[in-house]
Motif scaffolding. Sequence first.
Motif, mmCIF file in Angstrom:
data_model
loop_
_atom_site.group_PDB
_atom_site.id
_atom_site.type_symbol
_atom_site.label_atom_id
_atom_site.label_comp_id
_atom_site.label_asym_id
_atom_site.label_seq_id
_atom_site.Cartn_x
_atom_site.Cartn_y
_atom_site.Cartn_z
ATOM 1 N N ASP A 183 0.849 -1.193 0.000
ATOM 2 C CA ASP A 183 0.000 0.000 0.000
ATOM 3 C C ASP A 183 0.887 1.246 0.000
ATOM 4 O O ASP A 183 2.026 1.223 0.470
ATOM 5 C CB ASP A 183 -0.899 -0.018 1.234
ATOM 6 C CG ASP A 183 -2.067 0.971 1.124
ATOM 7 O OD1 ASP A 183 -2.236 1.563 0.048
ATOM 8 O OD2 ASP A 183 -2.776 1.137 2.122
ATOM 9 N N ARG A 241 -2.769 2.840 7.062
ATOM 10 C CA ARG A 241 -4.166 3.278 7.179
ATOM 11 C C ARG A 241 -4.607 3.345 8.644
ATOM 12 O O ARG A 241 -4.290 2.454 9.446
ATOM 13 C CB ARG A 241 -5.081 2.313 6.419
ATOM 14 C CG ARG A 241 -4.707 2.123 4.962
ATOM 15 C CD ARG A 241 -4.987 3.369 4.139
ATOM 16 N NE ARG A 241 -4.397 3.271 2.796
ATOM 17 C CZ ARG A 241 -4.586 4.174 1.844
ATOM 18 N NH1 ARG A 241 -5.336 5.239 2.074
ATOM 19 N NH2 ARG A 241 -4.003 4.022 0.663
ATOM 20 N N TYR A 263 -13.818 4.464 8.169
ATOM 21 C CA TYR A 263 -14.494 3.614 7.189
ATOM 22 C C TYR A 263 -13.652 2.378 6.880
ATOM 23 O O TYR A 263 -14.172 1.285 6.653
ATOM 24 C CB TYR A 263 -14.740 4.388 5.890
ATOM 25 C CG TYR A 263 -15.857 5.393 5.977
ATOM 26 C CD1 TYR A 263 -17.157 4.996 6.277
ATOM 27 C CD2 TYR A 263 -15.629 6.745 5.742
ATOM 28 C CE1 TYR A 263 -18.192 5.916 6.350
ATOM 29 C CE2 TYR A 263 -16.650 7.685 5.815
ATOM 30 C CZ TYR A 263 -17.931 7.258 6.118
ATOM 31 O OH TYR A 263 -18.948 8.171 6.193
ATOM 32 N N PHE A 264 -12.331 2.551 6.870
ATOM 33 C CA PHE A 264 -11.449 1.433 6.557
ATOM 34 C C PHE A 264 -11.549 0.343 7.622
ATOM 35 O O PHE A 264 -11.472 -0.852 7.309
ATOM 36 C CB PHE A 264 -10.002 1.912 6.423
ATOM 37 C CG PHE A 264 -9.046 0.840 6.013
ATOM 38 C CD1 PHE A 264 -9.148 0.228 4.770
ATOM 39 C CD2 PHE A 264 -8.040 0.413 6.868
ATOM 40 C CE1 PHE A 264 -8.273 -0.772 4.385
ATOM 41 C CE2 PHE A 264 -7.157 -0.588 6.501
ATOM 42 C CZ PHE A 264 -7.263 -1.186 5.249
ATOM 43 N N ASP A 289 -14.377 -1.653 6.704
ATOM 44 C CA ASP A 289 -14.024 -2.524 5.579
ATOM 45 C C ASP A 289 -13.325 -3.791 6.072
ATOM 46 O O ASP A 289 -13.593 -4.897 5.589
ATOM 47 C CB ASP A 289 -13.109 -1.792 4.600
ATOM 48 C CG ASP A 289 -13.811 -0.676 3.847
ATOM 49 O OD1 ASP A 289 -15.048 -0.743 3.708
ATOM 50 O OD2 ASP A 289 -13.118 0.259 3.390
ATOM 51 N N LEU A 344 -16.685 -2.434 -8.021
ATOM 52 C CA LEU A 344 -16.622 -1.016 -7.658
ATOM 53 C C LEU A 344 -16.556 -0.134 -8.897
ATOM 54 O O LEU A 344 -16.142 -0.581 -9.973
ATOM 55 C CB LEU A 344 -15.387 -0.753 -6.792
ATOM 56 C CG LEU A 344 -15.307 -1.498 -5.453
ATOM 57 C CD1 LEU A 344 -13.942 -1.287 -4.820
ATOM 58 C CD2 LEU A 344 -16.412 -1.035 -4.519
ATOM 59 N N HIS A 399 -13.097 4.285 -7.566
ATOM 60 C CA HIS A 399 -12.566 3.509 -6.445
ATOM 61 C C HIS A 399 -11.294 2.759 -6.810
ATOM 62 O O HIS A 399 -10.889 1.842 -6.089
ATOM 63 C CB HIS A 399 -13.615 2.504 -5.957
ATOM 64 C CG HIS A 399 -14.743 3.118 -5.177
ATOM 65 N ND1 HIS A 399 -15.773 3.779 -5.786
ATOM 66 C CD2 HIS A 399 -14.986 3.177 -3.846
ATOM 67 C CE1 HIS A 399 -16.618 4.211 -4.862
ATOM 68 N NE2 HIS A 399 -16.163 3.861 -3.672
ATOM 69 N N TYR A 424 -8.695 2.159 -4.274
ATOM 70 C CA TYR A 424 -9.141 1.313 -3.173
ATOM 71 C C TYR A 424 -8.459 -0.050 -3.199
ATOM 72 O O TYR A 424 -8.336 -0.718 -2.174
ATOM 73 C CB TYR A 424 -10.654 1.155 -3.346
ATOM 74 C CG TYR A 424 -11.444 0.628 -2.181
ATOM 75 C CD1 TYR A 424 -11.627 1.376 -1.035
ATOM 76 C CD2 TYR A 424 -12.055 -0.621 -2.259
ATOM 77 C CE1 TYR A 424 -12.400 0.897 0.014
ATOM 78 C CE2 TYR A 424 -12.821 -1.110 -1.217
ATOM 79 C CZ TYR A 424 -12.999 -0.346 -0.080
ATOM 80 O OH TYR A 424 -13.750 -0.818 0.950
ATOM 81 N N ARG A 476 -5.114 -0.769 -0.888
ATOM 82 C CA ARG A 476 -5.317 -0.876 0.556
ATOM 83 C C ARG A 476 -6.089 -2.144 0.924
ATOM 84 O O ARG A 476 -5.832 -2.760 1.964
ATOM 85 C CB ARG A 476 -6.020 0.368 1.082
ATOM 86 C CG ARG A 476 -7.516 0.468 0.802
ATOM 87 C CD ARG A 476 -8.114 1.816 1.152
ATOM 88 N NE ARG A 476 -7.628 2.858 0.253
ATOM 89 C CZ ARG A 476 -8.132 4.086 0.216
ATOM 90 N NH1 ARG A 476 -9.110 4.421 1.042
ATOM 91 N NH2 ARG A 476 -7.657 4.978 -0.618
ATOM 92 N N MET A 477 -7.040 -2.530 0.053
ATOM 93 C CA MET A 477 -7.814 -3.740 0.337
ATOM 94 C C MET A 477 -6.962 -4.993 0.201
ATOM 95 O O MET A 477 -7.052 -5.919 1.027
ATOM 96 C CB MET A 477 -9.024 -3.806 -0.591
ATOM 97 C CG MET A 477 -10.097 -2.781 -0.280
ATOM 98 S SD MET A 477 -10.864 -3.030 1.347
ATOM 99 C CE MET A 477 -11.788 -4.541 1.060
#
Length: 554
Positions: free
Chosen positions: A293, A297, A308-309, A312, A331, A335, A338, A341-342
Amino acid sequence: MTPADLAATVLTATRAVFVTRGLDVSLLPESTTVERPRNPEHGDYASTMAMQLGKKAGVAPRELASALAEELSSLPGIKSVEIAGPGFLNIRLDAAAAGVLARNVVLAGHEYGHTDRLAGQNINLEFVSANPTGPVHIGGVRWAAVGDALARLLRAAGAKVGTEYYFNDAGSQIDRFAKSLYAAAKGLPTPEDGYGGEYIAEIAAAVVGAAPDVLEQPEAEALETFRVEGVTLMFAEIKQSLADFGVHFDTYFNEKDLHDRGELQEALDRLREQGHVYESDGATWLRTTDFGDDKDRVLRKSDGDWTYFAADCAYYLDKRKRGFEKVVIMLGADHHGYIGRMKAMVACFGDDPAANLEILIGQLVNLVREGEPVRMSKRAGTVVTLEDFVDALGVDASRYALARYSSDSQIDIDIDLWTRAKSDNPVYYVQYVAARSASVARQAAAVGLTRGEPDDFRPELLVHEKENDLLKAIGEYPAVVGSAAELREPHRVARYLEDLAGDYHRFFDKCRVTPMGDEAITDLHRARLWLNDATRTVIANGLGLLGVSAPERM
C-alpha cells in the motif's frame, strides 16, 4: 458431439498413442481444447495437441500428429483427420455425431451449458452497494446488470455464490441525508453539503406522514427520526427498484451491525495478533505498507471514532467467517485507488490477496439521446437513476445493453438504437431468434409436425452447410459460459448470442423446417425441428444468464 466432448476424445486418443509408444504419460495435460478453424474448408475443428507435446515427448510434432490422426480416425463419430503445417490436426465429424447434439440440447433444456468448471468454489459477490441517501444512479445500474449476470454465470459454472448488498447506514453521509430531509420538511434550503432532488422532498413528506409530531420535536430528536425513518424508506425504495430490474440479493448487510456486534474491535484484535497494528499520534494504525500500500491506514482515530477502513476490515473478516473463500467486490472507476489498501488489508489478516480477494472496476456509462448525453434526472436532480434508465429503454434492453460490453470500458448507451425494432439493435436481433424459433415450432404443430421420440431422431440427415454451422455454434455454448464465468465477463455471452442468432437466421433462410403445401412430413423435417428447438433452448438459456427474457412472440 460438443467441442468439449471432442477435446476429451483427443486427449483419450493422445494417451492411447503415448502408451502404445512407451512415451511419458505424465506429460499429458489434464484437459485440452479444440478450436473452430477460421477457414471451414480445413475441417470442423482443429487441435494443436501434437505441436504442444511432440518436442517434450522427444517425437517430431508431425510424426506424433500422424499417429494421433490414425488413432482418432478409428474412433466413432470422427469422419476424417488431416495433418496441416507443422502438426495441426484438422478434424471432421460425421453428420450423425455432429447432429446428435440437437437432441441432447433439447433434452437437457435449462441445464444445457451448466458445467462443474468452478465446482468447489464458494464466492461472495458484492455489487451495487449504493449509499441509502438517494436512488440507484447510472453507475450502480451498470453493476446491477453486470453483477447479477455474473452471479448467474458463476452458478451455471458450478460455483456456490452468495450475492450481497452492503448497506452503508452509518457515517457522515447519513447525517447529511437526515439534515437534508429535515430542511426539506421545514421548507428550508438544502444544506450546503446536503442532498437535493425531488426524492428528498418526497421522503421527508413520508417521514412527516408516519411521525406527524416530528417537526415539533427538539432538533436533535427530529434529526434522529429523519435518520432512522428516512434511511428505512430510502432503502426500501432502492430494494424495490432493483427487484423491478430483476435483481435480488441473498444478503442485505448493514454496516451498523458491524458496530453494534463489536466486529470492528474483533477485526482490530485479529490484526493486532498478526503483528500489523501500531499506535501513533493517539490513533491506531494498520501497517499496510508492508504489503504494497502507498501509506499506512488509520483504523481508529485519536478521538476514538472508527474509520471507514476499519469497517471494511470488519466486513471482510465477517465474510470469511461465513465460509466464503473468495470475496469479489465490484466497484466504480472512482474507487481504483481502493484496490491497494484492500489487497494489503487481506494480507494483514494472513490471507492470500490473489486467492481470497478480487476487485472488479467498472468504467462510466452514459445514456445518450440524439447524440447528446442525458445528464439530469427528473427526480434525483443531478444524476440519471435506475428508474430513468428503465423508463428510457425497458428492463430487457437496459440489462442487455449494460452487460454486452466489458465492464472496464466506458460506454454510451444510445436510446434511439436500443429502443428500435430493427436488426441493428442487438437485443432485438437476439430476441427475434427466440420469437422466430418459437413461431416455427407453432407452425410445425399446426401441420402435425413433431420432433417424435428421441430414439427416432435421425441426426445423420443434418448435412446442409448451414445446419452444420448452427450445430457448431450451439456446441460452443458451454465453453462460452465457463470462460465468461472464469474471466468475470458476461459480455462474452451476449456476443456469442449475437453470433448464434446470425447462424440461425442463415439456417432459417436455407433450410426449411416445415413442409410446404401438401408436401409429406419427412425425417428431415423432424430433424430440423430438433435443431430449431435446440437453438431456442440455447438462446433462452443465454438470455436467462443475462437476466433478459426470451419472448415467444414479438
